[in-house]
Design a protein around this motif. Structure first.
Motif, PDB file in Angstrom:
ATOM      1  N   GLY A 144       0.835  -1.200   0.000  1.00 25.64           N
ATOM      2  CA  GLY A 144       0.000   0.000   0.000  1.00 25.64           C
ATOM      3  C   GLY A 144       0.862   1.238   0.000  1.00 25.64           C
ATOM      4  N   PRO A 145       0.256   2.402  -0.233  1.00 20.47           N
ATOM      5  CA  PRO A 145       1.011   3.659  -0.293  1.00 20.47           C
ATOM      6  C   PRO A 145       1.842   3.901   0.972  1.00 20.47           C
ATOM      7  CG  PRO A 145      -1.201   3.983  -1.112  1.00 20.47           C
ATOM      8  CD  PRO A 145      -1.171   2.603  -0.524  1.00 20.47           C
TER       9      PRO A 145
ATOM     10  N   ALA B 121       2.282  -1.942  -6.381  1.00 21.53           N
ATOM     11  CA  ALA B 121       1.537  -3.044  -5.804  1.00 21.53           C
ATOM     12  C   ALA B 121       1.110  -3.988  -6.921  1.00 21.53           C
ATOM     13  CB  ALA B 121       0.312  -2.512  -5.058  1.00 21.53           C
TER      14      ALA B 121
ATOM     15  N   THR C  86       2.939   2.474  -4.915  1.00 23.62           N
ATOM     16  CA  THR C  86       3.005   2.507  -3.450  1.00 23.62           C
ATOM     17  C   THR C  86       4.077   3.472  -2.962  1.00 23.62           C
ATOM     18  OG1 THR C  86       4.556   0.639  -3.446  1.00 23.62           O
ATOM     19  CG2 THR C  86       2.192   0.141  -3.291  1.00 23.62           C
TER      20      THR C  86
END
Length: 227
Positions: A74-75, A104, A110
């Motif tokens: 995720g970020p 991702a 991300t």
């Protein structure tokens, strides 16, 4: 009165030899241009391959031991974002990379050295899947301001990064200027040698054509004397 036509015909063979010489020079010049273009293209291809290999080494050495599985989940944010900034600034951007992105599995960015790209999605999912499967892809593109102001030519490489628990994908945009310089450095010696060989051939051709012209002229003079 009858000698004028014969004299005109006598001048024809030397003119044919001259035309042959001119046509040969033009043919050699065109062939040289074609070969040099092929050699130049091959030099660029080799330089791009070398840069692609460098990107793969970077992904499999520097990034492999420092990136985590969650960096591709995720970020990135907060402290991890700062840590990634320091990592890429020290070990990636200093190596001639203009932009780096982590992806991702669904193509979401991300992490990016350009924070504006974090959270966006890539439309090039095929290359991302290939990279995750271990296939390295590189293509020439541009990076920078989308409006074109300040855009720079770059070699974009998708490379796999092995992390505990799986494989992530890093996208590296390498500055094309050093690649072009490397290609030119490889091309110039080859071009110089080829031009030297071509010049030697042309110089060797001149006395041969001169001897042929004189022989033809002498034979025509003998024919004229016999007549």
């Amino acid at each position: 009165m009858s000698s004028a036509p014969f004299d005109a015909n006598r001048d024809a063979p030397p003119r044919l030899v001259l035309r042959f010489a001119i046509a040969t020079c033009i043919g050699l010049a065109l062939a040289a241009c074609a070969i040099l273009l092929v050699v130049r293209h091959f030099s660029h291809v080799q330089a791009e391959r070398a840069a692609t290999v460098q990107a793969r080494v970077m992904a499999s050495s520097v990034l492999r031991g420092t990136l985590l599985e969650r960096d591709f989940a995720g970020p990135a944010a907060d402290r991890r974002l700062d840590a990634l900034d320091e990592l890429f600034a020290t070990h990636v951007l200093e190596e001639g990379v203009l932009l780096a992105n982590l992806y991702a599995e669904d193509g979401t960015v991300t992490y990016s050295t350009d924070h504006r790209l974090i959270g966006t999605r890539s439309s090039d999912l095929a290359h991302l899947r290939e990279a995750r499967a271990g296939v390295i892809r590189g293509d020439v593109t541009t990076t920078g301001d989308p409006s074109g102001a300040g855009s720079r030519k770059a070699l974009r490489v998708y490379a796999p990064v092995a992390v505990p628990g799986g494989t992530g994908v890093v996208e590296l945009f390498q500055d094309y200027a050093p690649i072009a310089v490397a290609a030119q450095d490889a091309f110039l010696p080859v071009a110089g040698i080829f031009q030297l060989v071509l010049l030697v051939l042309l110089v060797a051709l001149v006395p041969i054509l001169r001897r042929v012209t004189r022989r033809i002229q002498r034979q025509m003079d003998e024919i004229e004397d016999l007549s």
